[in-house]
Scaffold this motif. Structure first.
Motif, PDB file in Angstrom:
ATOM      1  N   UNK A 110      52.230  17.458   1.752  1.00 62.30           N
ATOM      2  CA  UNK A 110      52.897  16.836   3.562  1.00 62.30           C
ATOM      3  C   UNK A 110      54.190  16.252   4.115  1.00 62.30           C
ATOM      4  N   UNK A 111      54.511  15.994   5.252  1.00 64.38           N
ATOM      5  CA  UNK A 111      55.826  15.262   5.440  1.00 64.38           C
ATOM      6  C   UNK A 111      54.200  14.082   5.915  1.00 64.38           C
ATOM      7  N   UNK A 131      42.954   5.139   8.862  1.00 68.93           N
ATOM      8  CA  UNK A 131      42.102   5.473   7.452  1.00 68.93           C
ATOM      9  C   UNK A 131      41.214   4.659   6.947  1.00 68.93           C
ATOM     10  N   UNK A 132      40.261   3.993   8.073  1.00 62.37           N
ATOM     11  CA  UNK A 132      39.671   3.094   7.724  1.00 62.37           C
ATOM     12  C   UNK A 132      40.419   1.854   8.959  1.00 62.37           C
ATOM     13  N   UNK A 133      40.724   1.152   8.209  1.00 64.12           N
ATOM     14  CA  UNK A 133      41.626  -0.193   8.896  1.00 64.12           C
ATOM     15  C   UNK A 133      42.941  -0.380   8.764  1.00 64.12           C
ATOM     16  N   UNK A 134      43.484   0.868   7.646  1.00 66.65           N
ATOM     17  CA  UNK A 134      44.574   1.014   7.243  1.00 66.65           C
ATOM     18  C   UNK A 134      45.181   2.338   8.185  1.00 66.65           C
ATOM     19  N   UNK A 135      45.859   2.148   7.977  1.00 65.41           N
ATOM     20  CA  UNK A 135      47.407   3.079   8.707  1.00 65.41           C
ATOM     21  C   UNK A 135      47.906   4.245   7.013  1.00 65.41           C
ATOM     22  N   UNK A 136      47.026   5.097   7.235  1.00 69.39           N
ATOM     23  CA  UNK A 136      47.653   6.072   5.834  1.00 69.39           C
ATOM     24  C   UNK A 136      48.673   7.044   6.172  1.00 69.39           C
ATOM     25  N   UNK A 137      49.617   7.374   5.185  1.00 70.89           N
ATOM     26  CA  UNK A 137      50.289   8.477   5.834  1.00 70.89           C
ATOM     27  C   UNK A 137      50.103   9.426   4.446  1.00 70.89           C
ATOM     28  N   UNK A 138      49.550  10.644   5.129  1.00 78.64           N
ATOM     29  CA  UNK A 138      49.589  11.866   4.981  1.00 78.64           C
ATOM     30  C   UNK A 138      50.365  12.237   3.302  1.00 78.64           C
ATOM     31  N   UNK A 193      40.584  17.421   5.311  1.00 79.54           N
ATOM     32  CA  UNK A 193      40.886  18.210   4.779  1.00 79.54           C
ATOM     33  C   UNK A 193      41.066  19.285   5.346  1.00 79.54           C
ATOM     34  N   UNK A 194      40.846  19.195   6.443  1.00 83.94           N
ATOM     35  CA  UNK A 194      41.207  20.383   7.465  1.00 83.94           C
ATOM     36  C   UNK A 194      43.429  19.906   7.242  1.00 83.94           C
ATOM     37  N   UNK A 195      43.457  18.841   7.736  1.00 84.91           N
ATOM     38  CA  UNK A 195      45.443  19.179   7.428  1.00 84.91           C
ATOM     39  C   UNK A 195      45.831  19.179   6.076  1.00 84.91           C
ATOM     40  N   UNK A 224      44.313  20.799   3.946  1.00 83.54           N
ATOM     41  CA  UNK A 224      44.324  22.153   3.373  1.00 83.54           C
ATOM     42  C   UNK A 224      45.010  24.003   4.380  1.00 83.54           C
ATOM     43  N   UNK A 225      45.189  23.136   5.452  1.00 82.70           N
ATOM     44  CA  UNK A 225      45.591  24.005   6.721  1.00 82.70           C
ATOM     45  C   UNK A 225      44.535  25.031   7.065  1.00 82.70           C
ATOM     46  N   UNK A 226      43.540  23.732   7.493  1.00 90.30           N
ATOM     47  CA  UNK A 226      42.785  25.444   8.381  1.00 90.30           C
ATOM     48  C   UNK A 226      42.247  24.550   9.420  1.00 90.30           C
ATOM     49  N   UNK A 227      42.180  25.111  10.531  1.00 93.26           N
ATOM     50  CA  UNK A 227      41.540  25.180  11.584  1.00 93.26           C
ATOM     51  C   UNK A 227      40.514  23.830  11.659  1.00 93.26           C
ATOM     52  N   UNK A 228      40.994  22.745  12.584  1.00 96.51           N
ATOM     53  CA  UNK A 228      38.901  21.806  12.349  1.00 96.51           C
ATOM     54  C   UNK A 228      38.489  22.578  12.649  1.00 96.51           C
ATOM     55  N   UNK A 229      38.507  23.667  13.534  1.00 95.51           N
ATOM     56  CA  UNK A 229      37.055  24.103  14.020  1.00 95.51           C
ATOM     57  C   UNK A 229      36.697  24.978  12.512  1.00 95.51           C
ATOM     58  N   UNK A 230      36.973  25.375  12.063  1.00 96.61           N
ATOM     59  CA  UNK A 230      36.669  26.232  11.347  1.00 96.61           C
ATOM     60  C   UNK A 230      35.947  25.330  10.327  1.00 96.61           C
ATOM     61  N   UNK A 231      36.043  24.254   9.937  1.00 92.66           N
ATOM     62  CA  UNK A 231      35.648  23.695   9.021  1.00 92.66           C
ATOM     63  C   UNK A 231      33.908  22.718   9.490  1.00 92.66           C
TER      64      UNK A 231
END
Lengths: 158, 81, 764
Positions: free
Chosen positions: C85-86, C92-99, C247-249, C251-258
């Protein structure tokens, strides 16, 4: 290794199942008998979420093997209510809001019932020490203890 | 002009300038004006800031209005657990 | 305070503010309620994770061939199955998390960065086969030196976790990587000048250990992926829409498909706001073409899910002789675990927030080390910094001979005070909580030898956030509410009461559920003390739509003009002369003719809730120390906290009591114990000692209500503040009981006994 064939009584019903040697009673209840009311919190007997009665004795079902319960009587949370009638403890827990997430609640109810079967007039200290084998992370125990004490009082009256 | 103050590390992206008087009438305009003045800051405004307008904290709210005499703070985003 | 603008039944009864029975209660007391591990699908496989035994190691190679060949193993995944992931920060909660970090925490890539870090996962037809498969996976590690302690990790010669981590927030930007991810700072006025004005300056350093949220239910997920990539997931989580996004991010899935269903959740406290098993279960299910169920063991929960930070905190405060705080500084060093993102920023912002101080300077460092990645824990960051500050405030009171409550009152933030983190406070209830404590019988009860009393205050900002709810009037007039924020502690009871009052129907005719991600617009997770605040706000919006719709229908039925009808007290009522011709119609009446008057009746609330008001609290504790064993018994505990408006008093009390007891555990017993080998020694409930019923007394609660003007009912979030004051209050009580200021948590019996022995006090 062949599985063990076990016959036992669960909540008054005769049951029959197969289990591996290493399967705990908790595994059997949840995965084989589909009684998922008893919960797995730690598998080491430290949290009490898996509490059941075995021949009238309060135990952690994660510390009992499935193959040990042949011919024995098991009572789980699913057997607490009688038909549509909740046990007084269940009613008091709801009245007192003695649960928040509810994961520990089955264990507390089974343990609480076991206490009241032995002692219908426990002090607050006795209730706290009896329930010390059940972990709750949400409530701080205050309303749980109040619910058990009020149930005892109601059952003494009634 | 609304008085705008950057809290925390944000002033590092403006070469130390932490206070502004801006004519922005919404959070969206505010971010646009700040980004124009300091492009390095502009990139950060999208990923994790909260804006307090006259004492009330807003998060993710581009359309929130800012009055001419508003006191505005740009803060790190707040969440919880 | 917000009042009854239509918020009541026709008979004037309110449910809001009363102790109703929660709608999901019966299932919870009978064992029927389905939590994460209670879900099963036919044909499911069991998934298990292989975890690094080393706290720090390069992963040279992973050979899964033998595992894949084992009969009964249907899929194996490793880093090869997750796209890199770039670098991109998301909340993510109170923290900014990097993918880039998220994907590496879910499945290790170049390195194993903590003991317990996932390195591979398998799905097999039974637990036994899955376990055997893990043993057959051959991982070649190049073991590296590790670092656990935060101060050690900050040293320039410390083992380096990430060679692309350059400290942000330092000028000039360093050209060498380090374990210090970030430096943050807030400044108000001039502390140097302030300290010069002080008659008394106290400077102290404090240390806290990482503690786990301690939820009784381990993480669990069940995933099933279809051949067209559609994914269904059941998971125990505080935020199923967030899980879907992650999970969408990943695993490369469309959000609408999950489609994610949030099961009942057995505790979270912030720890279930991120993903661990979910992406693994989905990846395995995709490969195996069968559902995959994964549940963590308790040991895995401790070793591989985020605790909160341990920290080192230095506090320096200056006060004039009469008790006015004139300067306050602090330096916070928080551990983030293996990836950046500790709650040091909120810790910095909260540290002095309860006080009105002209000169404040707080610096914080976010530091990585070879421990599991930290996750949010109830008011993340605040308990630690406020423990330190409240300890020093107490010392100031003692040295100046001032009453600790009076000293706090003298300096208390109130409406109009400029917070150290910038904006001015609106109406807040800190002073009310201090006054309530002062008036208690508890405060005025005499103590005996070896007993001590301590008080401390604290707060949390609270948040609103994106919230979607759907209200439907069924054909028989019952109401279905679909909310999208998992119910972690009684939310459905409060929301049902609001619906009942808004629409004028009996409470037991309202059935609330938490819908899956396919049923609603986006909902930010349950956390930040937001679900009751935001959910009730969204319901008011949805109810407004229904009321407007019913008024419009009434106009058509009665052939009336809009100004001849109004919604009031549970019904659309004819006004003026019209009232002689037609009778009022309730929701039940309209339900019977819904189809004939235009179609089904319903409303949605889709908001980004703003206007969250901070909740301040003050805790009072009496304790007794046994000088022969070092054991501390909590004798008495009182919590006073501002709820704005308690929609359901019992569940508000429950938050106060639960948070206080978590604080008691944190102060007296809980800590992660590492060996010099970097491995966790107490990964179970026996040795990670949380409070049990016999450790604590009844927790008395005082519900202060300083209404939040920005909420239709005046609600303030209450869930997090309760864990903020206990650490300071208990440390202060310990000092009162023993004369010793404990600057390290936990104040467990061995440490207390050692301190007493050193002072020759270890005899009754």
């Amino acid at each position: 290794m062949a599985k063990h064939h076990i016959e036992a009584t669960v909540n008054g019903d005769a049951v029959e199942f197969l289990c591996e040697t290493e399967e705990t009673l908790l595994d059997v209840l949840r995965d084989t008998l589909s009684l998922t009311g008893s919960k797995e919190g730690c598998s080491s007997g430290d949290c009490g979420a898996c509490s059941v009665m075995l021949d009238g004795r309060l135990v952690c079902s994660c510390l009992v093997l499935g193959c040990e319960v042949g011919g024995r009587k098991i009572d789980t949370i699913e057997g607490l209510a009688k038909g549509e009638t909740l046990h007084p403890l269940q009613k008091e827990f709801l009245q007192h809001a003695a649960l928040q997430c509810g994961i520990c609640t089955p264990g507390f109810l089974v343990a609480g019932k076991a206490l009241l079967e032995r002692n219908l007039n426990p002090t607050e200290t006795e209730v706290r020490y009896w329930l010390a084998g059940n972990l709750c992370r949400c409530t701080g125990y205050d309303k749980i203890v109040s619910a058990v004490m009020d149930t005892a009082a109601a059952m003494r009256k009634g | 002009m609304a008085r705008v103050v950057l809290i925390g590390n944000l002033a590092q992206l403006t070469g130390g300038v932490a206070e502004f008087d801006l004519s922005a009438t919404s959070v969206k305009q505010l971010f646009a004006q700040l980004a124009e003045l300091h492009p390095a800051l502009g990139r950060h405004l999208d990923d994790g800031v909260a804006v307090a307008i006259d004492g009330q904290i807003y998060q993710d709210s581009l359309l929130e209005p800012i009055r001419a005499d508003s006191e505005v703070f740009v803060l790190p985003q707040i969440a919880g657990g | 305070m917000a009042e009854t603008n239509g918020h009541s039944q026709a008979n004037g009864q309110h449910y809001v503010g009363t102790r109703t029975i929660r709608p999901d209660g019966v299932d919870k007391v009978t064992g029927r309620a389905r939590f994460g591990a209670d879900f099963n699908l036919p044909g499911q496989l069991i998934g298990r994770v292989l975890r690094s035994p080393h706290p720090h190691a390069r992963i040279v190679s992973i050979d899964t061939s033998k595992a894949e060949a084992l009969p009964g193993v249907k899929a194996v995944v490793t880093r090869a199955d997750f796209a890199d992931q770039p670098s991109e920060f998301i909340p993510a909660g109170e923290m900014m998390m990097n993918y880039k970090d998220v994907v590496r925490n879910v499945m290790a890539r170049e390195k194993a960065l903590y003991e317990g870090h996932p390195v591979a996962a398998v799905a097999a037809t039974s637990v036994a086969i899955a376990r055997r498969a893990l043993k057959l996976i051959d991982v070649k590690y190049e073991v590296l030196p590790h670092v656990i302690d935060v101060v050690e990790a900050m040293r320039p010669d410390a083992p380096l976790l990430h060679d692309d981590l350059f400290t942000v927030g330092v000028e000039p930007r360093p050209d060498k990587p380090s374990n210090i991810a970030k430096r943050v700072e807030i400044k108000l006025g001039d502390v140097e000048a302030g300290f010069k004005k002080a008659d008394l300056v106290i400077e102290r350093e404090f240390k806290t250990a990482p503690v786990h949220q301690g939820y009784i239910e381990p993480h669990a997920a069940l995933a099933t992926v279809s051949e067209d990539g559609s994914t269904e997931l059941w998971t125990t989580t505080q935020g199923h829409f967030i899980v879907r996004a992650h999970c969408a991010r990943l695993l490369g899935l469309d959000i609408g498909r999950v489609r994610v269903t949030a099961t009942e959740i057995g505790g979270g406290f912030g720890g279930k706001t991120v993903v661990y098993l979910e992406p693994l279960a989905i990846a395995l299910s995709k490969k195996a073409k069968r559902p995959v169920k994964m549940v963590m063991s308790r040991e895995e929960v401790f070793k591989a899910s985020g605790p909160t930070s341990g920290a080192t905190v230095r506090v320096k405060m200056g006060a004039t002789r009469d008790g006015k705080f004139v300067a306050a500084a602090a330096e916070l060093k928080y551990q983030a675990g293996a990836f950046q993102g500790s709650p040091v920023q909120p810790g910095v912002m909260c540290a002095y927030a309860p006080y009105d101080i002209e000169n404040v300077h707080v610096i914080g460092y976010d530091v990585v080390s070879n421990r599991p990645k930290v996750a949010a824990y109830r008011a993340p960051g605040a308990p630690i910094s406020e423990y330190a500050v409240e300890s020093v405030v107490d010392e100031i009171a003692k040295k100046l001979g001032l009453d600790p409550i009076e000293l706090r009152m003298m300096n208390a933030a109130h409406e109009g005070t400029k917070a150290a983190y910038g904006p001015k406070f609106g109406p807040i209830g800190l002073e009310e909580t201090l006054n309530s404590i002062k008036k208690t019988e508890h405060w005025n009860t005499p103590l005996r030898k070896w007993q001590g009393r301590g008080v401390a205050s604290g707060f949390w900002f609270n948040i609103g956030g994106e919230t979607s709810v759907s209200l439907t009037v069924n054909e028989d007039g019952t109401i279905s509410l679909v909310a999208g924020t998992p119910d972690i502690g009684g939310l459905r009871a409060s929301l049902a009461a609001v619906v009942a009052d808004e629409l004028g129907v009996p409470y037991d005719k309202v059935r609330p559920i938490i819908g899956d991600t396919g049923s609603l617009g986006f909902n930010f997770l349950t956390g930040g003390s937001r679900s009751t605040f935001s959910g009730s706000m969204a319901i008011v919006e949805a109810a407004k739509q229904i009321k407007a719709d019913l008024c419009a229908r009434a106009c058509k039925l009665w052939e009336a003009k809009p100004d001849q009808v109004e919604w009031k007290d549970g019904a659309v009522r004819p006004l003026g002369a019209l009232a002689e011709k037609v009778k009022p119609m309730t929701v039940v009446d309209f339900a019977k003719v819904a189809g004939k008057t235009g179609g089904p009746i319903g409303g949605v609330g889709r908001i980004n809730a703003q206007g969250a008001g901070p909740s301040f609290g003050t805790h009072l504790v009496d304790l007794e120390v046994d000088p022969e064993t070092g054991r501390t018994t909590i004798l008495r505990y009182t919590v006073a906290q501002d709820a704005g408006k308690a929609l359901h008093p019992a569940y508000v009390e429950g938050q106060y009591q639960g948070g206080a007891v978590q604080g008691i555990g944190w102060a007296l017993n809980e800590e992660y114990i590492y060996g010099s080998d970097g491995k966790l020694q107490n990964a179970g409930f026996l040795d990670y000692r949380m409070p049990v019923a016999s450790d604590v007394p009844m927790i008395d609660t005082i519900l202060v209500e300083v209404g939040n003007p920005k909420h239709p009912y005046g609600v303030r979030g209450v869930g997090e503040t309760p864990i903020v004051p206990p650490l300071g209050a208990i440390a202060n009580a310990m000092e009162n009981a023993t004369g010793i200021r404990f600057t390290e948590l936990p104040m467990s019996p061995p440490k207390v006994l050692k301190a007493l022995t050193e002072k020759g006090l270890n005899k009754a």
